[in-house]
Design an enzyme around this catalytic site. Structure first.
Site, PDB file in Angstrom:
ATOM      1  N   THR A 179       0.875  -1.178   0.000  1.00 59.67           N
ATOM      2  CA  THR A 179       0.000   0.000   0.000  1.00 59.67           C
ATOM      3  C   THR A 179       0.915   1.232   0.000  1.00 59.67           C
ATOM      4  O   THR A 179       1.047   1.914   1.010  1.00 59.67           O
ATOM      5  CB  THR A 179      -0.919   0.022   1.235  1.00 59.67           C
ATOM      6  OG1 THR A 179      -0.131  -0.223   2.422  1.00 59.67           O
ATOM      7  CG2 THR A 179      -2.015  -1.002   1.155  1.00 59.67           C
ATOM      8  N   THR A 188      -1.216  -2.295   5.575  1.00 60.37           N
ATOM      9  CA  THR A 188      -1.554  -1.119   6.372  1.00 60.37           C
ATOM     10  C   THR A 188      -2.496  -0.218   5.566  1.00 60.37           C
ATOM     11  O   THR A 188      -2.155   0.222   4.474  1.00 60.37           O
ATOM     12  CB  THR A 188      -0.269  -0.350   6.744  1.00 60.37           C
ATOM     13  OG1 THR A 188       0.590  -1.251   7.445  1.00 60.37           O
ATOM     14  CG2 THR A 188      -0.577   0.862   7.603  1.00 60.37           C
ATOM     15  N   LYS A 203      -2.590   0.646  14.071  1.00 64.94           N
ATOM     16  CA  LYS A 203      -1.361   0.478  13.280  1.00 64.94           C
ATOM     17  C   LYS A 203      -0.735   1.840  12.960  1.00 64.94           C
ATOM     18  O   LYS A 203       0.483   2.029  13.085  1.00 64.94           O
ATOM     19  CB  LYS A 203      -1.696  -0.297  11.998  1.00 64.94           C
ATOM     20  CG  LYS A 203      -0.554  -0.442  11.027  1.00 64.94           C
ATOM     21  CD  LYS A 203       0.592  -1.280  11.580  1.00 64.94           C
ATOM     22  CE  LYS A 203       1.812  -1.175  10.676  1.00 64.94           C
ATOM     23  NZ  LYS A 203       2.992  -1.778  11.266  1.00 64.94           N
ATOM     24  N   HIS A 207       6.327   5.858  16.496  1.00 66.06           N
ATOM     25  CA  HIS A 207       7.712   5.425  16.281  1.00 66.06           C
ATOM     26  C   HIS A 207       8.491   6.517  15.549  1.00 66.06           C
ATOM     27  O   HIS A 207       9.633   6.828  15.895  1.00 66.06           O
ATOM     28  CB  HIS A 207       7.752   4.108  15.490  1.00 66.06           C
ATOM     29  CG  HIS A 207       7.055   2.989  16.204  1.00 66.06           C
ATOM     30  ND1 HIS A 207       6.676   1.820  15.591  1.00 66.06           N
ATOM     31  CD2 HIS A 207       6.630   2.885  17.489  1.00 66.06           C
ATOM     32  CE1 HIS A 207       6.067   1.038  16.470  1.00 66.06           C
ATOM     33  NE2 HIS A 207       6.035   1.669  17.629  1.00 66.06           N
ATOM     34  N   CYS A 233       6.149  24.953  34.910  1.00 62.99           N
ATOM     35  CA  CYS A 233       7.403  24.339  34.434  1.00 62.99           C
ATOM     36  C   CYS A 233       7.424  24.056  32.939  1.00 62.99           C
ATOM     37  O   CYS A 233       8.254  24.600  32.212  1.00 62.99           O
ATOM     38  CB  CYS A 233       7.666  23.050  35.199  1.00 62.99           C
ATOM     39  SG  CYS A 233       7.998  23.354  36.934  1.00 62.99           S
ATOM     40  N   LYS A 271       7.488  27.056  30.347  1.00 64.36           N
ATOM     41  CA  LYS A 271       8.698  27.870  30.551  1.00 64.36           C
ATOM     42  C   LYS A 271       9.944  27.113  30.075  1.00 64.36           C
ATOM     43  O   LYS A 271      10.802  27.675  29.389  1.00 64.36           O
ATOM     44  CB  LYS A 271       8.789  28.206  32.040  1.00 64.36           C
ATOM     45  CG  LYS A 271      10.148  28.484  32.591  1.00 64.36           C
ATOM     46  CD  LYS A 271      10.091  28.785  34.079  1.00 64.36           C
ATOM     47  CE  LYS A 271      10.311  27.571  34.979  1.00 64.36           C
ATOM     48  NZ  LYS A 271      11.641  26.991  34.930  1.00 64.36           N
TER      49      LYS A 271
HETATM   50  N1  LIG Z   1       7.659  -4.077   5.266  1.00 66.79           N
HETATM   51  C1  LIG Z   1       7.365  -3.975   6.549  1.00 66.79           C
HETATM   52  O1  LIG Z   1       8.232  -3.971   7.428  1.00 66.79           O
HETATM   53  C2  LIG Z   1       5.927  -3.871   6.984  1.00 66.79           C
HETATM   54  C3  LIG Z   1       5.604  -4.056   8.337  1.00 66.79           C
HETATM   55  C4  LIG Z   1       4.249  -3.997   8.722  1.00 66.79           C
HETATM   56  C5  LIG Z   1       3.280  -3.731   7.773  1.00 66.79           C
HETATM   57  N2  LIG Z   1       3.635  -3.536   6.451  1.00 66.79           N
HETATM   58  C6  LIG Z   1       2.556  -3.307   5.496  1.00 66.79           C
HETATM   59  O2  LIG Z   1       2.304  -4.538   4.855  1.00 66.79           O
HETATM   60  C7  LIG Z   1       1.976  -4.341   3.472  1.00 66.79           C
HETATM   61  C8  LIG Z   1       2.954  -5.104   2.591  1.00 66.79           C
HETATM   62  O3  LIG Z   1       4.257  -4.564   2.782  1.00 66.79           O
HETATM   63  P1  LIG Z   1       5.513  -5.228   2.101  1.00 66.79           P
HETATM   64  O4  LIG Z   1       6.702  -4.429   2.515  1.00 66.79           O
HETATM   65  O5  LIG Z   1       5.524  -6.700   2.345  1.00 66.79           O
HETATM   66  O6  LIG Z   1       5.161  -4.956   0.551  1.00 66.79           O
HETATM   67  P2  LIG Z   1       5.995  -5.325  -0.762  1.00 66.79           P
HETATM   68  O7  LIG Z   1       5.824  -4.207  -1.708  1.00 66.79           O
HETATM   69  O8  LIG Z   1       7.383  -5.756  -0.384  1.00 66.79           O
HETATM   70  O9  LIG Z   1       5.254  -6.611  -1.326  1.00 66.79           O
HETATM   71  C9  LIG Z   1       3.970  -6.598  -1.834  1.00 66.79           C
HETATM   72  C10 LIG Z   1       3.806  -7.793  -2.760  1.00 66.79           C
HETATM   73  O10 LIG Z   1       2.423  -7.877  -3.135  1.00 66.79           O
HETATM   74  C11 LIG Z   1       2.391  -8.357  -4.470  1.00 66.79           C
HETATM   75  N3  LIG Z   1       1.071  -8.114  -5.037  1.00 66.79           N
HETATM   76  C12 LIG Z   1       0.521  -6.926  -5.407  1.00 66.79           C
HETATM   77  N4  LIG Z   1      -0.719  -7.116  -5.885  1.00 66.79           N
HETATM   78  C13 LIG Z   1      -0.983  -8.444  -5.805  1.00 66.79           C
HETATM   79  C14 LIG Z   1      -2.102  -9.257  -6.137  1.00 66.79           C
HETATM   80  N5  LIG Z   1      -3.214  -8.761  -6.669  1.00 66.79           N
HETATM   81  N6  LIG Z   1      -2.028 -10.583  -5.904  1.00 66.79           N
HETATM   82  C15 LIG Z   1      -0.905 -11.114  -5.361  1.00 66.79           C
HETATM   83  N7  LIG Z   1       0.178 -10.377  -5.038  1.00 66.79           N
HETATM   84  C16 LIG Z   1       0.156  -9.069  -5.259  1.00 66.79           C
HETATM   85  C17 LIG Z   1       3.545  -7.634  -5.134  1.00 66.79           C
HETATM   86  O11 LIG Z   1       3.934  -8.267  -6.341  1.00 66.79           O
HETATM   87  C18 LIG Z   1       4.613  -7.705  -4.044  1.00 66.79           C
HETATM   88  O12 LIG Z   1       5.404  -8.873  -4.182  1.00 66.79           O
HETATM   89  C19 LIG Z   1       1.999  -2.828   3.267  1.00 66.79           C
HETATM   90  O13 LIG Z   1       0.703  -2.318   3.434  1.00 66.79           O
HETATM   91  C20 LIG Z   1       2.904  -2.334   4.369  1.00 66.79           C
HETATM   92  O14 LIG Z   1       2.602  -1.000   4.721  1.00 66.79           O
HETATM   93  C21 LIG Z   1       4.930  -3.622   6.054  1.00 66.79           C
END
Ligand SMILES: NC(=O)c1ccc[n+]([C@@H]2O[C@H](COP(=O)([O-])OP(=O)(O)OC[C@H]3O[C@@H](n4cnc5c(N)ncnc54)[C@H](O)[C@@H]3O)[C@@H](O)[C@H]2O)c1
Length: 459
Positions: free
Chosen positions: A105, A143, A229, A236, A287, A290
């Site tokens: 996303t 997210t 989330k 953070h 406090c 100021k």
């Molecule tokens: N990366 C992190 O540390 C983290 C942590 C918590 C939450 N998130 C959230 O989780 C979500 C995913 O993050 P990410 O870093 O893994 O994303 P990413 O971009 O690394 O991976 C997303 C994957 O989804 C695939 N995809 C897209 N459309 C698709 C479909 N219709 N069918 C099947 N696969 C499809 C893409 O090809 C890609 O491989 C996001 O919303 C992100 O904000 C990420």
């Protein structure tokens, strides 16, 4: 061997109960880590991605991402035939009981969240559900902003499947809290597990899926879970910037950043704790304002730009203005105040936000009456007396020692202290009075009946 056969052939009764078949849509960081970790726990996992390379890698037991432990766990689970991958959403849905949505996303150029990936995967899942008779549970891990599960995800799946949420399938927002670099460890020990759904009766398979997790599980509404989330990530980001600005300030002033940080973070009573994190009214007192001004003044003298530290006083002033606007919006002029000092149990009025709020409202032509047990004008001395005489010279004519008089005479009652005698108030409050709560009274202490209640930043 298919999952169903595998389940049947399991000799271990407990394993049989807890083993799930899960399809994971999106094999990026979240999806790949979830796939290998859930397979590692004995579940049967099918990864799904549009990218054939990622699918080919995971399906042959190789990790589509670089992350500690993921490669060996992928290989191990693949060898045990618990981990496969496909580009075929239809087959993945048909062969599994739970789906995780882990697609990206990202931001659009203007900062808006790009939901096209989520919409597309929901359409794919919906089309597959059209051909499936069994009930299916979908957990959205991407997210998304509050409202997305209910206003985007469910309608798209319903439209594509011709089926109904809560009847043929259920959707739960299930935020992910892993950090890249420690993703596997975080997956197995999350800070908490959150399920946001309108259909909690369908959550049993998800609850069972995490039978090993030793963390609190919160079941709430989808929009609350979606917001949790964001609050975590915003906080953070805030912490990182705060630490960096403080470090910059320390370095420039020749103070040891490490020692300051060590001592500062060792306070789990006020610093690293829930203290000061409950939404309420603006801070004040002799406090905080100021000291913030002094540190910001010194930063300017040192030619430092510390936007976060500089924004604290403006943010606090904005919150005071929010309170004033909430009161003025009622178009009522007779305002009763409970509390005037900067916090309960003291008569210190210096820079009390309530004093500033009263002053602001007087300027708008409001008639204010104030009850504060701790404030007896005759006893106030020194800088405290000077402050109130300069800020509201006729404060004596606004203060009342009679709770009854203040409450009965108010069209709007502003609760500015938690030291509220709820029983007495309930007797004196007239129907039609608006109560504006600035201190976040516990729900059980909020006044009900014919009273209109409004919290300054909560419902
Ligand atoms: N990366 C992190 O540390 C983290 C942590 C918590 C939450 N998130 C959230 O989780 C979500 C995913 O993050 P990410 O870093 O893994 O994303 P990413 O971009 O690394 O991976 C997303 C994957 O989804 C695939 N995809 C897209 N459309 C698709 C479909 N219709 N069918 C099947 N696969 C499809 C893409 O090809 C890609 O491989 C996001 O919303 C992100 O904000 C990420």
């Amino acid at each position: 061997m298919y999952w169903s056969e595998l389940l049947e052939s399991s000799r271990d009764g407990e394993q049989k109960l807890k083993m799930k078949s899960i399809s994971i849509f999106g094999l990026g960081y979240v999806g790949a880590v979830s796939s290998v970790c859930l397979a590692h726990k004995g579940n049967n996992v099918i990864g799904v991605d549009l990218n054939p390379l990622k699918v080919e890698q995971l399906d042959s037991g190789r990790a589509p991402i670089v992350e500690v432990r993921v490669a060996e766990m992928a290989e191990e689970a693949n060898k045990a035939s618990r981990l496969h991958a496909t580009t075929d959403a239809m087959k993945a849905i048909a062969d599994t009981e739970i789906s995780f949505i882990c697609v990206g996303t990202p931001s659009l150029r203007n900062g808006k969240l790009d939901l096209r990936g989520v919409e597309r995967v929901c359409a794919d899942i919906g089309a597959a559900l059209k051909r499936k008779n069994a009930f299916h549970l979908i957990a959205l891990r991407s997210t998304v902003l509050p409202g997305t599960t209910e206003n985007v995800v469910i309608p798209v799946i319903e439209a594509a499947s011709g089926k109904r949420a809560g009847v043929d399938f259920a959707v739960c927002f299930h935020p992910e809290f892993l950090r890249e670099g420690t993703a596997v460890a975080d997956f197995f020990a999350p800070p908490f597990t959150v399920f946001g759904t309108a259909n909690s009766e369908h959550l049993t398979p998800l609850r069972e899926l995490y039978h090993w997790a030793a963390t609190d599980i919160y079941e709430t509404s989808p929009s609350t879970a979606e917001m949790v989330k964001y609050v975590c990530n915003v906080f953070h980001g805030l912490k990182v910037c705060f630490a960096n600005e403080i470090g910059t300030l320390c370095k420039t002033m020749g103070v040891d950043t490490e020692v300051v940080t060590r001592i500062f973070t060792s306070d789990t009573q006020l610093n690293i704790s829930p203290a000061y994190l409950k939404p309420g009214f603006a801070f004040g007192g002799s406090c905080l304002p100021k000291d913030l001004r002094a540190i910001n003044y010194r930063s300017k003298e040192l030619d430092l730009r510390l936007p976060l530290l500089e924004s604290i006083m403006p943010s606090n002033n904005e919150h005071l203005e929010r309170a004033a606007e909430t009161i003025l919006r009622t178009n009522k002029k007779k305002i009763g105040f409970l509390g005037l000092s900067f916090k309960p149990g003291t008569d210190d009025l210096r820079e009390s936000s309530l004093v500033n709020l009263v002053k602001r409202l007087l300027g708008e032509g409001c008639q204010c009456r104030i009850f504060d047990e701790d404030v007896v004008l005759g006893r106030i001395l020194g800088s405290n007396r000077l402050f109130i005489e300069e800020t509201i010279p006729h404060i004596g004519s606004l203060l009342s020692s009679e709770l009854k008089e203040v409450v009965e005479g108010a069209e709007v009652l502003v609760v500015g202290t938690k030291a509220v005698p709820a029983n007495e108030l309930a007797v004196y409050l007239r129907p039609g009075t608006t109560v504006i709560d600035l201190v976040h009274l516990e729900k059980s202490r909020r006044l009900s009946g014919h009273i209109a209640y409004e919290g300054i930043c909560w419902k």
